[in-house]
Design a protein around this motif. Sequence first.
Motif, PDB file in Angstrom:
ATOM      1  N   GLY A   1     -29.419 -56.855 -13.539  1.00 19.86           N
ATOM      2  CA  GLY A   1     -27.973 -56.951 -13.317  1.00 19.86           C
ATOM      3  C   GLY A   1     -27.463 -55.773 -12.508  1.00 19.86           C
ATOM      4  N   ASN A   2     -27.917 -54.600 -12.864  1.00 18.34           N
ATOM      5  CA  ASN A   2     -27.453 -53.396 -12.187  1.00 18.34           C
ATOM      6  C   ASN A   2     -27.937 -53.342 -10.734  1.00 18.34           C
ATOM      7  N   LEU A   3     -29.168 -53.745 -10.531  1.00 16.42           N
ATOM      8  CA  LEU A   3     -29.707 -53.765  -9.165  1.00 16.42           C
ATOM      9  C   LEU A   3     -28.863 -54.688  -8.285  1.00 16.42           C
ATOM     10  N   ALA A   4     -28.560 -55.864  -8.815  1.00 17.95           N
ATOM     11  CA  ALA A   4     -27.785 -56.837  -8.026  1.00 17.95           C
ATOM     12  C   ALA A   4     -26.390 -56.295  -7.728  1.00 17.95           C
TER      13      ALA A   4
ATOM     14  N   GLU B   1     -26.212 -67.658  -9.929  1.00 15.63           N
ATOM     15  CA  GLU B   1     -25.115 -66.722  -9.613  1.00 15.63           C
ATOM     16  C   GLU B   1     -25.605 -65.679  -8.589  1.00 15.63           C
ATOM     17  N   LEU B   2     -26.815 -65.189  -8.795  1.00 11.76           N
ATOM     18  CA  LEU B   2     -27.375 -64.208  -7.861  1.00 11.76           C
ATOM     19  C   LEU B   2     -27.519 -64.826  -6.466  1.00 11.76           C
ATOM     20  N   TRP B   3     -28.000 -66.060  -6.427  1.00 14.03           N
ATOM     21  CA  TRP B   3     -28.175 -66.775  -5.149  1.00 14.03           C
ATOM     22  C   TRP B   3     -26.840 -66.876  -4.425  1.00 14.03           C
TER      23      TRP B   3
ATOM     24  N   GLY C   1     -20.644 -59.861 -13.034  1.00 16.14           N
ATOM     25  CA  GLY C   1     -21.915 -59.256 -13.413  1.00 16.14           C
ATOM     26  C   GLY C   1     -22.853 -60.365 -13.894  1.00 16.14           C
ATOM     27  N   LEU C   2     -24.127 -60.269 -13.524  1.00 19.85           N
ATOM     28  CA  LEU C   2     -25.062 -61.331 -13.931  1.00 19.85           C
ATOM     29  C   LEU C   2     -25.235 -61.342 -15.438  1.00 19.85           C
TER      30      LEU C   2
END
Length: 535
Positions: free
Chosen positions: A368-371, A485-487, A524-525
């Motif tokens: 999550g933090n990386l994203a 969500e990241l995509w 946030g993821l």
Amino acid sequence: MSSDKAFYLTTPIYYVNDAPHIGHAYTTVAGDVLTRWHRQRSESVWFLTGTDEHGQKVMRTAQANGTHPQEWADRLVESAWLPVLDTIDAANDDFIRTTQPRHTERVQRFLQRLKDAGDIYEGSYEGPYCVGCEEFKLPGDLLDGEGEFAGQKCCPVHSKPVETVSETNWFFRLSAYGDVLIKHYEDNPGAVRPQSAYNEVMSFLKTGLQDLSISRSTFDWGIPVPWDPSQVVYVWFDALLNYATAVGLDDPAGSEGAEKFANTWPADVHLVGKDILRFHAVIWPAMLMAAEVALPKCVYAHGWLLVGGEKMSKSKLTGIAPSQIVDHFGSDAFRYYFLKAIQFGQDGSFSWEDMSARYTADLANGLGNLASRSAAMVGKYCDGILPAPGDDTEAETHLHDLLKKTVETADAAVLELDFAAGINAVKEFIDAVNLYVTNQEPWKVAKSEDAESVARLHTILYTIADCLRAVAVMYHPVMPKATAELWSQLGAAAGLGDLAAQKVQDSAEWRVLPVGSIITKGEGLFPRLAEEPVA
Ligand code: MSP
């Protein structure tokens, strides 16, 4: 067999005497991750789950609740067993209920076929039976009861007294299949996994098999035996057949069912808990052999979720509903945690503390933090537009090499049902990308405005985003929602299409995310957790 045979995976069908607990959800999640993984290898896949609705256990529960078993089953399926699939985000292709005509009719046809082949005869049975297991027990299987059950023989799984059954029934010539089964498993050591399950089945087979009573006459909640309607089919004989009836067992040539059967059978993996291994690795293949139907390729027995060292169970009041965990952590974390924390095939325990710790470390602080850092930096330094990378330095080459290894390791592990190793490989890659960010210090590079620094900054930002692209692809089968969500935050769909259409085995390709993709910070993821739930 048709050339486009699907990868066919089944879960056990669940008794509808009660609502699901996380032990049941565990099997379905494992099946869902594995089938999503195969789908993302561009394979055709068929994923079946469903409910086991006949037998004394369900009948008695319905009676105790003052209702008819069919009505009870309908209620439980609608209110509990179908909704739990949404709760855990399972993408099954079919859901079979053993009270459906598509099942009951094919079971009757199958039984008649075995009778005609001389594998079924009339006999009498007397012996112990556990309604909780719906299983005829051998005296040696039983334990001496304690406390209120002192002096009685008890089932080791349910710790409750067994009942004595004494009936004239129809019998299946199971004993005739012991030697052929031993031979089959000697020739196909991968047909029962893991190794401990294989060993258990082999030693059981070597003790010799007894014929099996496959009908009951003292109650009527079941499929009538076609030539003797005074008897109903034994619930396990009925239930095991679901794997084949659901895909058209024995349908006439040229029919839709026959085509489906040709495209799915034999099953590639029957996922089962270790308590029901013998039914699947002894009785089921013998039934298929008797009918000259191909045997499943693999029965995989996983371990139990334990509470206080014992199998979690509703009857022992230790069952936790999946929604209790999912409401707090989300379905992605549920799927991730159970497959990563417990080595598939072994027993494991669940604790809120352990799950919270892993959620925070791996998901919120790790991925999550990386994203969010990546999106924030592309936002700040490049107006949210993914910049073109310059040449790779050693640091990028190292990450690319690691990514190639990660994809290879994760793919091989998941295909072997070693989910923990697969997930862990990706987690280590995420850790390496986080370390890359720390070491490359893009915020410092951004302070200089010379062309070389700008190019370097762009390479770093691009590399992080493209690594996240690969992570989204590999983790999609495990965490469908967070990766979607990241995509979306990576703006990847515009250039690459649907996430589910990305091939896992191609995800190590480098510099795939199109330059110019619109990167957004979004939600946030893995949101910070609310206060501890009341467990
Ligand atoms: N109806 C039979 C299966 C018939 S398949 C042809 C049955 N149903 S069940 O509802 O009792 O269990 C279904 C599955 O859930 C089994 O694989 C069982 O091992 C699994 N689990 C039930 N409790 C469990 C745990 N505590 N932990 C892990 N899996 C558990 O058996």
